[in-house]
Design a protein around this motif. Structure first.
Motif, PDB file in Angstrom:
ATOM      1  N   LYS A 118      32.422  25.294  17.527  1.00  0.00           N
ATOM      2  CA  LYS A 118      32.280  25.156  16.297  1.00  0.00           C
ATOM      3  C   LYS A 118      30.880  24.658  15.851  1.00  0.00           C
ATOM      4  N   ARG A 229      37.095  28.834   9.973  1.00  0.00           N
ATOM      5  CA  ARG A 229      37.913  27.789  10.641  1.00  0.00           C
ATOM      6  C   ARG A 229      37.519  26.446  10.340  1.00  0.00           C
ATOM      7  N   GLN A 230      36.241  26.228   9.802  1.00  0.00           N
ATOM      8  CA  GLN A 230      35.677  25.126   9.519  1.00  0.00           C
ATOM      9  C   GLN A 230      35.797  24.736   7.973  1.00  0.00           C
TER      10      GLN A 230
END
Length: 401
Positions: A118, A229-230
């Protein structure tokens, strides 16, 4: 002036502008071989090879081009009022540290994404926050530094340059501080999706095949997939990453959006992206001079860019952007310190070389102030290419005296 035209409008006698830059990603079917069109058969060959557009020089040299742009952009009505700035030399020391730290962070996040990790979003916000602070104190320092990066670090420098240029323009347009941070985040992350595109395509120097270009066109969506996705990433950042290759006339990608359907941050990122691509050195090509790059972008108005927004972008950077080497009517050379949006042909400059390109004791001159005092004997004739003279401008810009 420089104008973008469809290939079918090319005629013998027209001069195609030299354009050796990373513009292929924005204009993949652009004919870039410089020189005069000799015949109709040459035009037919260009069409047969699949090219759709070219940039041509329309009857004016460099000085006339600069002055024509100056006249077109001189209207004061849409110009934001001038803001107090920290002196250039004082802010440059801080901006240099900010820029170097941002470069280090860009390397880190690109490396992390390639490994499937990430993005460190909190560290990214801190990095962009420092860029915003510098842009507010004196935007010309960041613009200078964006033109002094080494081409070996282009992948990382491009992320930071686009973030810095976008923030400078956003601040000029009156965006609030939180908006500027999000805009800077979008700029820094706009090309993260390229980490999912095969390096043989990204690094290819020849014209891309249709299949290869279709893969490149997916990188904005790849970037969104990485960031969505964050949960910390806001919608306007995601929209900017997704839409930064859309065009005013609907010919962009991935959705062929038109005009105001394109996210506002994306329109700003697109301007910064093209400008940095045009003016950055690479190992296999030379940068285009900043004033010529702006003239090219002006020629893209109404097609790739909103006409008002590209005009404001040029006003923000100035006809002679910070970091430009310029030749004066005295024969001496100077480097532009600070632009002057209200008088684009009269920035602050530091005179550094004599007519034989020998270093001289530097002299800081405000051309607008000099003219106001009745001294009309000093003016800029044209931009000069430091690479042609093997000049490194960084020492002149990152130290006083």
């Amino acid at each position: 002036m420089i104008r973008k035209v469809p290939v079918e409008e090319l005629r013998p006698g027209m001069e195609v502008v030299k354009l050796s830059s990373e513009i292929w990603e924005h204009l993949p079917f652009l004919y870039t071989r410089p020189g005069v069109i000799e015949s109709r058969s040459q035009v037919e060959r260009i069409r047969a090879e699949g090219y759709l557009h070219a940039f041509i020089q329309v009857g004016e040299g460099g000085e006339a081009m600069d002055r024509r742009l100056d006249g077109l952009l001189a209207g004061p009505d849409s110009l934001p009022p001038p803001k107090p700035r920290v002196p250039f030399e004082q802010e440059m020391e801080v901006a240099r540290v900010t820029y170097d730290r941002a470069m280090h962070h860009a390397k880190r996040i690109i490396h992390d994404v390639k490994l499937g990790r990430k993005v460190d979003y909190e560290a990214s916000v801190e990095t962009v926050d420092a860029i915003v602070n510098s842009a507010i104190r004196n935007p010309d320092t960041l613009l200078c530094l964006s033109k002094l990066s080494d081409y070996d670090d282009y992948t990382y420098a491009h992320c930071i340059n686009v973030a810095a240029i976008a923030v400078v323009f956003g601040e000029y347009m009156g965006l609030g501080r939180e908006e500027l941070v999000r805009l800077g985040l979008a700029g820094m992350m706009h090309d993260l999706g390229k980490t999912a595109v095969p390096s043989r395509i990204i690094n290819k120097r020849a014209r891309l095949t249709d299949v290869e270009f279709e893969e490149i066109k997916r990188h904005p969506e790849y970037g969104c997939d990485i960031l969505v996705r964050q949960r910390e990433v806001t919608d306007d950042v995601l929209e900017a990453v997704r839409d930064h290759h859309e065009k005013f006339n609907g010919s962009g990608y991935p959705e062929r959006l038109v005009n105001r359907d394109i996210a506002p941050f994306a329109r700003i990122i697109s301007l910064a992206d093209v400008y940095d691509a045009l003016t950055s050195d690479r190992s296999y090509k030379d940068a285009i001079l900043p004033n010529k790059a702006l003239a090219i972008m002006y020629g893209m108005r109404g097609q790739d860019f909103d006409p008002v927004e590209v005009q404001m972008f040029i006003k923000c950077l100035g006809i002679f952007p910070s970091g430009s080497l310029v030749k004066l009517n005295t024969g001496f050379y100077g480097v532009v310190y600070e632009s002057n949006p209200s008088l684009p042909l009269m920035p602050k400059i530091k005179i550094i070389l004599d007519e034989d390109l020998r270093p001289i004791p530097s002299e800081l001159v405000d051309l607008a102030a000099a003219q106001a005092l009745g001294n009309r004997n000093l003016e800029i004739l044209e931009c000069a290419d430091p690479a042609s003279y093997r000049l490194n401008l960084r020492p002149y810009l990152t130290r006083s005296g």
